[in-house]
Design an enzyme around this catalytic site. Structure first.
Site, short mmCIF file in Angstrom:
data_model
loop_
_atom_site.label_atom_id
_atom_site.label_comp_id
_atom_site.label_asym_id
_atom_site.label_seq_id
_atom_site.Cartn_x
_atom_site.Cartn_y
_atom_site.Cartn_z
N ALA A 15 0.99 -1.34 -0.15
CA ALA A 15 -0.01 0.03 0.01
C ALA A 15 0.93 1.23 -0.04
O ALA A 15 0.49 2.39 0.11
CB ALA A 15 -1.00 0.10 1.21
N CYS A 16 2.24 1.17 -0.05
CA CYS A 16 3.04 2.50 0.30
C CYS A 16 3.12 3.11 -1.32
O CYS A 16 3.47 2.49 -2.47
CB CYS A 16 4.33 1.60 0.63
SG CYS A 16 5.80 3.09 0.67
N ASP A 17 2.98 4.48 -1.20
CA ASP A 17 2.95 5.19 -2.27
C ASP A 17 4.34 5.14 -2.95
O ASP A 17 4.24 5.02 -4.21
CB ASP A 17 2.79 6.68 -2.05
CG ASP A 17 1.10 7.10 -1.79
OD1 ASP A 17 0.33 6.21 -2.15
OD2 ASP A 17 0.89 7.97 -1.03
N LYS A 20 4.44 1.94 -5.02
CA LYS A 20 3.71 2.11 -6.21
C LYS A 20 4.51 2.82 -7.43
O LYS A 20 4.54 2.39 -8.31
CB LYS A 20 2.12 2.94 -5.95
CG LYS A 20 1.51 2.27 -5.25
CD LYS A 20 0.20 2.78 -4.73
CE LYS A 20 -0.85 1.92 -3.83
NZ LYS A 20 -1.97 3.06 -3.18
#
Length: 123
Positions: A15-17, A20
């Site tokens: 879920a880490c930006d 991504k």
């Protein structure tokens, strides 16, 4: 760049930006990789020791993150590599991310120019 780089392993948290961004960069450049989510799948001491030996525990341990900042002062005091590894084993979200394993070395964190330089096809 070509997809000739085999055996890339990307370590991090789904879920880490920043994760991504790294995954998008690899996808856009046609580079295949295995993704290891160390928040759900965990991480072993051998990987952490290798990363700390290569980069230094101060780089691998994410001291800017909320997980580290929530520790009490006693846990943050007198850190060394052995204590940092224990913290990261207990709470993998304290590992700086992403970690991209190129086989012969690793990249920690994501910067497009560093990925490009490390993964450029040989001339």
């Amino acid at each position: 760049m070509s997809g000739e780089n085999q055996g890339l392993h990307l370590y991090g948290i789904k879920a880490c930006d920043t994760m991504k961004k790294a995954r998008n960069w690899l996808d856009e450049h046609g580079l295949s990789y295995d993704f290891h989510d160390y928040k759900s799948a965990g991480i072993d001491r051998a990987h952490l020791e290798a990363w700390c030996n290569e980069h230094g525990w101060q780089i691998v341990l994410n001291r800017a993150g909320t997980t580290f900042r929530k520790l009490d002062d006693a846990q943050k005091a007198d850190l060394d590599q052995a204590r940092a590894i224990e913290l990261m084993l207990a709470q993998p979200s304290m590992i700086k991310r992403p970690v991209l394993d190129l086989g012969d070395k690793t990249l920690i964190g994501f910067k497009p120019d560093l990925y490009a330089a490390a993964l450029a096809a040989p001339n």
